[in-house]
Design an enzyme around this catalytic site. Structure first.
Site, short mmCIF file in Angstrom:
data_model
loop_
_atom_site.label_atom_id
_atom_site.label_comp_id
_atom_site.label_asym_id
_atom_site.label_seq_id
_atom_site.Cartn_x
_atom_site.Cartn_y
_atom_site.Cartn_z
N GLY A 139 -37.20 -25.60 54.75
CA GLY A 139 -36.86 -25.08 53.43
C GLY A 139 -36.25 -26.13 52.52
O GLY A 139 -35.51 -25.81 51.60
N LYS B 227 -39.99 -43.35 54.06
CA LYS B 227 -40.24 -43.94 52.74
C LYS B 227 -40.35 -42.76 51.78
O LYS B 227 -40.98 -41.76 52.06
CB LYS B 227 -41.54 -44.74 52.76
CG LYS B 227 -41.91 -45.27 51.41
CD LYS B 227 -42.68 -46.58 51.51
CE LYS B 227 -42.69 -47.30 50.17
NZ LYS B 227 -41.35 -47.76 49.75
N LEU C 251 -41.97 -41.19 48.86
CA LEU C 251 -43.20 -41.39 48.09
C LEU C 251 -42.95 -40.89 46.67
O LEU C 251 -42.37 -39.83 46.47
CB LEU C 251 -44.36 -40.64 48.74
CG LEU C 251 -44.67 -41.09 50.18
CD1 LEU C 251 -45.73 -40.21 50.81
CD2 LEU C 251 -45.13 -42.54 50.20
N ARG D 274 -46.78 -21.42 62.69
CA ARG D 274 -46.72 -19.98 62.38
C ARG D 274 -47.66 -19.68 61.22
O ARG D 274 -48.22 -20.59 60.61
CB ARG D 274 -45.30 -19.62 61.97
CG ARG D 274 -44.84 -20.51 60.81
CD ARG D 274 -43.56 -20.07 60.17
NE ARG D 274 -43.01 -21.11 59.32
CZ ARG D 274 -43.37 -21.32 58.05
NH1 ARG D 274 -44.29 -20.56 57.48
NH2 ARG D 274 -42.81 -22.29 57.34
N ARG E 246 -46.36 -17.13 43.63
CA ARG E 246 -45.30 -16.40 44.35
C ARG E 246 -44.44 -15.66 43.33
O ARG E 246 -43.78 -16.29 42.49
CB ARG E 246 -44.43 -17.36 45.14
CG ARG E 246 -45.17 -18.08 46.23
CD ARG E 246 -44.19 -18.77 47.16
NE ARG E 246 -44.88 -19.60 48.12
CZ ARG E 246 -44.31 -20.09 49.22
NH1 ARG E 246 -43.04 -19.84 49.45
NH2 ARG E 246 -44.99 -20.82 50.06
P1 ADP Z 1 -39.04 -28.77 55.00
O1 ADP Z 1 -39.32 -28.56 56.46
O2 ADP Z 1 -37.58 -28.73 54.68
O3 ADP Z 1 -39.88 -27.92 54.10
P2 ADP Z 1 -40.85 -31.06 54.59
O4 ADP Z 1 -40.83 -32.26 55.46
O5 ADP Z 1 -41.99 -30.11 54.79
O6 ADP Z 1 -39.43 -30.31 54.71
O7 ADP Z 1 -40.82 -31.50 53.06
C1 ADP Z 1 -40.70 -30.56 52.03
C2 ADP Z 1 -41.06 -31.18 50.71
O8 ADP Z 1 -40.20 -32.30 50.44
C3 ADP Z 1 -42.47 -31.77 50.64
O9 ADP Z 1 -43.43 -30.80 50.29
C4 ADP Z 1 -42.28 -32.81 49.54
O10 ADP Z 1 -42.24 -32.17 48.29
C5 ADP Z 1 -40.91 -33.37 49.81
N1 ADP Z 1 -40.97 -34.55 50.70
C6 ADP Z 1 -40.91 -34.56 52.05
N2 ADP Z 1 -41.01 -35.82 52.56
C7 ADP Z 1 -41.15 -36.65 51.51
C8 ADP Z 1 -41.32 -38.08 51.34
N3 ADP Z 1 -41.35 -38.91 52.38
N4 ADP Z 1 -41.43 -38.57 50.07
C9 ADP Z 1 -41.38 -37.74 49.00
N5 ADP Z 1 -41.22 -36.40 49.08
C10 ADP Z 1 -41.12 -35.85 50.30
#
Ligand code: ADP
Length: 449
Positions: free
Chosen positions: A164, A201, A203, A291, A337
């Site tokens: 989240g 990193k 992005l 899931r 949503r």
């Molecule tokens: P969570 O499990 O908390 O949802 P995620 O790893 O799926 O975390 O990342 C959620 C969101 O955070 C991604 O959809 C993206 O928007 C941002 N994010 C995650 N990792 C990176 C990254 N390395 N660089 C830039 N944005 C990121």
């Protein structure tokens, strides 16, 4: 096949699962907190059991109560939906010990992917491209600063137990690193009881593109295409679409096949989503969700496959009923949503729904447990429904979405519908050119303080 399924969830997803069970001729048990006595899933289930007071920790997360509800009703399987216990490996194990089927992956796979450091290592070993970052956890501040120099700023500090968007902090330069580490550590400890951190990193302008997969744990696994979930607020998805407007057919086929192959190697059982960031024509794995996801309907609309029905079939031990070449993609789908929140301030708006009229017509689907006269309790997530539209191509889909939003009437509470009505005429949205930061920037510009 199962005789009776207990649905350990609430809201629109409980209803979604109930619909699949009814189509399969399986009896259903709803569980609910005292705050959800009037919920639609409770009214429509064959049986219902109250499992505790409003607080989720005392009801929807209360494993002994859910087990007791299974015993009382003789349910032979549990569908956890999303959120709550859906990614609890321990819950899956406990059910197994009680000879009740968990409609989901093995506890081993849930555990593996639940730890994001392990998940990343596994993904890399399975041949998936990953975001450059730390090898494993970041322990000391010194180590962190050495790694950040190696990776190159900006870097993102993430929680191994994350979910989240919590426990995630950007360090733009060396000067920010210490604060970012400390805040991420505190947030992660508070949210997950675990303060293991890792570094990636950061992005700058990626899109969030994820691949839906389904496997039977008997060697078969296929992909159901991708979803683009780049429109996010506070790392949470707001609008999802399939196929992604950013990919060409070659890229689409390649990433799909790569993920399907990885899932075959893992011998994955159940439905899952492999999430990537996509930038400069490259994919970078970020995590896997083991899931059903909120946004699964957009995939159902373009494939015609009922993902929940397939999920139930697989949980009985049946092999996958179709092969990759049987999966046909058709048209475009978008999901919005609908949250019970103010469309500009995002302040939650629970309370009584006085009018509830949802759109219909060709290619329009509304998944919601809300109705006129329903009082939204203040204790849970503010998602009250999802509007999903499907059309032959993206342009038609946008036009259909616009008219569906126009038809929607939800009175008595605030909703995010006006935000979508505004987004639909934004040139970047119409052109499909947006990254994961687009919505935040748009909100700052249009709705800032
Ligand atoms: P969570 O499990 O908390 O949802 P995620 O790893 O799926 O975390 O990342 C959620 C969101 O955070 C991604 O959809 C993206 O928007 C941002 N994010 C995650 N990792 C990176 C990254 N390395 N660089 C830039 N944005 C990121």
């Amino acid at each position: 096949m199962f005789d009776k399924i207990l649905i350990a969830n609430r809201g629109e997803i409980a209803l979604r699962i109930l619909r699949a069970c009814k189509e399969l001729g399986i009896a259903t048990v709803a569980v609910h907190s005292t705050a959800d006595e009037d919920a639609m899933h409770v009214k429509l289930a064959d049986e219902s059991v109250c499992i505790g007071p409003p607080k989720a920790a005392d009801s929807y997360l209360n494993v002994p109560q859910i087990l007791a509800a299974c015993e009382i009703t003789n349910a032979d399987a549990v569908h956890p939906g999303y959120g709550f216990l859906s990614e609890s490996a321990r819950f899956a194990e406990i059910l197994e010990e009680h000879k009740i089927a968990f409609i989901g992956p093995t506890s081993e796979h849930i555990r593996l992917m639940g730890d994001k450091i392990q998940a990343k290592e596994t993904a890399a070993a399975l041949g998936l491209p990953v975001v450059p970052g730390s090898d494993g956890a970041v322990t000391s501040g010194e180590e962190a600063s050495r790694m950040a120099e190696q990776i190159g700023y900006p870097v993102l500090i993430k929680a191994a137990a994350g979910g989240g968007g919590r426990g995630m902090k950007v360090a733009e330069s060396a000067a920010d690193l210490e604060t970012a580490l400390a805040t991420a550590r505190a947030e992660s400890k508070a949210a997950f009881g675990d303060d293991t951190l890792y570094m990636e990193k950061y992005l700058k302008q990626p899109r969030h593109i994820e691949v839906q997969v389904i496997g039977d744990g008997q060697g078969n696994a296929v992909h159901l295409g991708e979803r683009d979930c780049s429109l996010q607020r506070r790392h949470q998805k707001v609008w999802e679409e399939a196929p992604s407007p950013a990919l060409n057919d070659d890229e689409r086929a390649t990433i799909g096949a790569t993920v399907a192959r990885a899932m075959q190697k893992l011998n994955y059982r159940g439905v899952g989503t492999v999430e990537f960031l996509y930038e400069g024509g490259e994919f970078f794995f970020i995590e896997m969700n083991t899931r059903l996801q909120v946004e699964h309907p957009v995939t159902e609309m373009i494939t015609g496959i009922d993902i929940v029905i397939e999920q139930i079939h697989i949980a009985t031990g049946a092999p996958l009923s179709f092969a990759q070449e049987d999966v046909r993609f058709s048209g475009h789908a978008i999901e919005c949503r609908i949250n019970a929140e103010h469309h500009a301030t995002f302040v939650p708006s629970p309370g009584l729904i006085t009018q509830f009229h949802v759109p219909g017509g060709l290619g329009v689907r509304v998944d919601s447990g809300a109705y006129a006269g329903y009082r939204i309790p203040p204790y849970y997530d503010s998602l009250i429904g999802k509007l999903i539209v499907h059309a032959r191509n993206r342009n038609e889909c946008l036009m259909r979405l616009k008219r569906a939003l126009d038809e929607c009437v939800i009175d008595g509470i605030e909703t995010t519908i006006p935000l979508f009505s505004a987004l639909i005429s934004e040139p970047d949205i119409v052109n499909g050119s947006y990254d994961i930061h687009w919505l935040e920037k748009y909100l700052e510009k249009h709705q800032g303080p």
